[in-house]
Design an enzyme around this catalytic site. Structure first.
Site, PDB file in Angstrom:
ATOM      1  N   GLU A 143     -23.339   1.931 -13.601  1.00 26.56           N
ATOM      2  CA  GLU A 143     -24.567   2.252 -12.874  1.00 26.56           C
ATOM      3  C   GLU A 143     -25.369   1.002 -12.541  1.00 26.56           C
ATOM      4  O   GLU A 143     -25.846   0.829 -11.416  1.00 26.56           O
ATOM      5  CB  GLU A 143     -25.431   3.196 -13.726  1.00 26.56           C
ATOM      6  CG  GLU A 143     -24.864   4.592 -13.897  1.00 26.56           C
ATOM      7  CD  GLU A 143     -25.602   5.394 -14.941  1.00 26.56           C
ATOM      8  OE1 GLU A 143     -25.355   6.601 -15.033  1.00 26.56           O
ATOM      9  OE2 GLU A 143     -26.426   4.813 -15.685  1.00 26.56           O
ATOM     10  N   ASP A 203     -20.466   3.671 -18.642  1.00 25.88           N
ATOM     11  CA  ASP A 203     -21.305   4.414 -17.707  1.00 25.88           C
ATOM     12  C   ASP A 203     -22.551   3.614 -17.343  1.00 25.88           C
ATOM     13  O   ASP A 203     -22.888   3.466 -16.162  1.00 25.88           O
ATOM     14  CB  ASP A 203     -21.697   5.765 -18.314  1.00 25.88           C
ATOM     15  CG  ASP A 203     -22.455   6.649 -17.340  1.00 25.88           C
ATOM     16  OD1 ASP A 203     -21.815   7.195 -16.419  1.00 25.88           O
ATOM     17  OD2 ASP A 203     -23.680   6.804 -17.492  1.00 25.88           O
ATOM     18  N   LYS A 231     -17.330  13.754 -14.104  1.00 24.11           N
ATOM     19  CA  LYS A 231     -17.456  12.547 -13.287  1.00 24.11           C
ATOM     20  C   LYS A 231     -17.831  12.935 -11.860  1.00 24.11           C
ATOM     21  O   LYS A 231     -17.213  12.503 -10.888  1.00 24.11           O
ATOM     22  CB  LYS A 231     -16.150  11.759 -13.314  1.00 24.11           C
ATOM     23  CG  LYS A 231     -15.804  11.152 -14.655  1.00 24.11           C
ATOM     24  CD  LYS A 231     -16.754  10.003 -15.022  1.00 24.11           C
ATOM     25  CE  LYS A 231     -17.918  10.378 -15.858  1.00 24.11           C
ATOM     26  NZ  LYS A 231     -18.860   9.259 -16.113  1.00 24.11           N
TER      27      LYS A 231
END
Length: 339
Positions: A197, A193, A133
């Protein structure tokens, strides 16, 4: 839902990697960090690159063995794929699939290709994930300082019965267990994820900052002033949140700013915005986004390049370039921001 486990140093056995050769495919941001950290942890590492790769000389200069991808895979027991999502499926078909052996471990740092079945490994190999991460340079620098960055671990396929233990050994060898390795799944990692984003970290934040910049400029304010207030200071706020959460950030700002935070935030992120976020998540979950992305990448990146050109022409880019020259700490000229 059961709380996910977090693994630390005492939960990981790096000695499981002894006698195993690890192939790192790609030598970009994550690739160089994984390879060098593994090497410094005493692992047997080889870097797999395509013929003519510009990264070969750099990897070799840093003490790593570099082989053509197919050969590197054939000689290895653990294969970590760290190239762009859109390039993985074709590379896998050409160089990885023909050279996998029963009992090998195929690894990823992002679940995209496995989750959307762009890559379908044979049943006799382990399929796991270690996803740092943090960007690669941080994975490397934290390791060098004796620390680590948090990581995710997931097992998609456990052919050997030892997949989780081997993945944790890998994660520990690149420094993740020093900070903590959170258990997840390929599906969860991929969907969260991509959503983070698109809706928040990149798509949401960039659109919010640039729209704020536009509003001030259209109201007649100096674009440089607008840049400072809507873009430059974002890092100051995010750093405070990173260090001590929202409460810590609000403790550090003025009462005026905090009051404005409470009353204005809901006016900007309205229920309609939340519904739009839910649609973004739905498109990620059902594969709509992945399909559109891969189709554009395979069709000459026409839409991608057009959007990239339009974004680069935004007035805030020109103003920002001039403003950033004022920063004593600026080293923008040393960075490949348009690679």
């Amino acid at each position: 839902m059961a709380e996910a486990r977090i693994f630390y140093q005492e939960d990981c056995n790096i000695s499981l990697l002894e006698g195993k050769k690890i192939c790192i495919i790609g030598y970009g941001s994550q690739g160089h960090a994984h390879a060098l950290n593994l090497k410094d942890s005493g692992c047997d590492v080889v870097v797999g690159l395509y013929e003519g790769s510009r990264s070969k000389a750099k990897a070799e200069a840093q003490g790593l063995t570099v082989l053509p991808t197919a050969q590197a895979v054939k000689e290895s027991d653990i294969i970590m794929i760290l190239i762009n999502d859109e390039k993985q499926a074709a590379m896998y078909k050409k160089d990885v699939e023909p050279n996998l052996k029963a009992g090998d471990m195929l690894m990823f740092a992002h679940g995209f290709n496995i989750n959307y079945k762009l890559i379908v490994p044979p049943k006799d190999v382990d399929v796991t994930m270690i996803a740092p991460k943090a960007p690669g340079h941080t994975v490397r620098s934290e390791y060098q300082e004796g620390k680590g960055t948090p990581m995710l671990v997931a097992v998609e396929q456990d052919a050997t019965g030892k997949a989780l233990d081997m993945a944790l050994a890998y994660g520990a060898a690149i420094g993740g267990a020093r900070a903590g390795i959170l258990e997840t799944t390929f599906k969860t990692e991929t969907e969260t994820d991509l959503f983070g984003e698109q809706a928040v970290l990149c798509g949401g934040v960039c659109a919010l900052m640039q729209t704020g910049f536009e509003v001030l400029c259209e109201a007649g304010y100096d674009p440089r002033n607008a840049y400072f207030e809507c873009i430059h200071e974002m890092k100051l706020i995010v750093d405070l949140i990173y260090q001590s959460g929202f409460a810590g950030m609000r403790y550090s700002i003025s009462n005026t700013a905090e009051y404005g935070d409470y009353v204005t935030g809901p006016k900007i992120v309205t229920p309609a915005v939340k519904e739009a976020m839910k649609k973004v998540l739905s498109d990620i979950q059902d594969g709509t986004f992945a399909s559109e992305f891969i189709q554009d990448m395979n069709n000459g990146q026409i839409h991608f390049q057009a959007m990239k050109k339009k974004a680069a022409a935004h007035p805030s880019e020109k103003v920002g370039k001039e403003i950033r020259k004022l920063y004593s700490w600026n080293n923008e000229s040393d960075k490949l921001i348009n690679n």
